[in-house]
Design a protein around this motif. Structure first.
Motif, PDB file in Angstrom:
ATOM      1  N   GLY A  63      72.831  77.794  -8.069  1.00 55.66           N
ATOM      2  CA  GLY A  63      72.323  78.752  -6.913  1.00 55.66           C
ATOM      3  C   GLY A  63      72.770  78.376  -5.539  1.00 55.66           C
ATOM      4  O   GLY A  63      72.269  79.184  -4.377  1.00 55.66           O
ATOM      5  N   PRO A  65      74.902  79.136  -2.442  1.00 60.26           N
ATOM      6  CA  PRO A  65      75.252  80.553  -1.941  1.00 60.26           C
ATOM      7  C   PRO A  65      76.661  80.653  -1.883  1.00 60.26           C
ATOM      8  O   PRO A  65      77.246  79.659  -1.193  1.00 60.26           O
ATOM      9  CB  PRO A  65      74.348  80.874  -0.755  1.00 60.26           C
ATOM     10  CG  PRO A  65      74.010  79.493  -0.410  1.00 60.26           C
ATOM     11  CD  PRO A  65      73.781  78.744  -1.592  1.00 60.26           C
ATOM     12  N   GLU A  79      74.954  78.641   5.712  1.00 60.86           N
ATOM     13  CA  GLU A  79      74.084  78.878   4.448  1.00 60.86           C
ATOM     14  C   GLU A  79      73.865  77.599   3.318  1.00 60.86           C
ATOM     15  O   GLU A  79      72.447  77.166   3.011  1.00 60.86           O
ATOM     16  CB  GLU A  79      74.582  80.099   3.715  1.00 60.86           C
ATOM     17  CG  GLU A  79      74.245  81.394   4.573  1.00 60.86           C
ATOM     18  CD  GLU A  79      74.702  82.514   3.641  1.00 60.86           C
ATOM     19  OE1 GLU A  79      75.120  82.362   2.599  1.00 60.86           O
ATOM     20  OE2 GLU A  79      74.864  83.593   4.071  1.00 60.86           O
ATOM     21  N   ILE A  83      70.256  75.711   2.568  1.00 64.27           N
ATOM     22  CA  ILE A  83      69.699  75.670   1.114  1.00 64.27           C
ATOM     23  C   ILE A  83      69.587  74.157   0.744  1.00 64.27           C
ATOM     24  O   ILE A  83      68.585  73.900   0.207  1.00 64.27           O
ATOM     25  CB  ILE A  83      70.666  76.333   0.206  1.00 64.27           C
ATOM     26  CG1 ILE A  83      70.669  77.757   0.329  1.00 64.27           C
ATOM     27  CG2 ILE A  83      70.188  75.964  -1.424  1.00 64.27           C
ATOM     28  CD1 ILE A  83      69.482  78.389   0.050  1.00 64.27           C
TER      29      ILE A  83
END
Length: 90
Positions: A63, A65, A79, A83
């Motif tokens: 997951g 990104p 990002e 995360i």
């Protein structure tokens, strides 16, 4: 069809350049294009994070990104860090 003479073309270029410079100095050099974050390649982000490409690929499957442009993969550092911070605080 209208043909522009050399003098008219030079004047158009000067006007466009003058307008761009005025905008640059008016905004302090922070145009929206400059504010966009530079995309990092897999090699660059793995070096930033200190992990191997294999680990990075595993994180992508879980997951992390990323953006795919044509056949290449890119990351926004902000990002990825966001995360990773969420995973640490959760």
């Amino acid at each position: 069809m209208e043909i522009i003479n050399e003098q008219t073309l030079c004047q158009c270029i000067r006007d466009a350049l003058r307008a761009e410079l005025q905008e640059h100095f008016r905004t302090g050099g922070n145009s929206s294009q400059e504010q966009q974050e530079r995309l990092l390649s897999k090699q660059e982000i793995s070096a930033e994070l200190g992990v191997s490409l294999v680990t990075l690929t595993d994180w992508m499957k879980k997951g992390l990104p990323f953006l795919r442009l044509h056949r290449r993969v890119y990351f926004k550092k902000s990002e990825v860090l966001r995360i990773m911070q969420q995973d640490i605080t959760d």
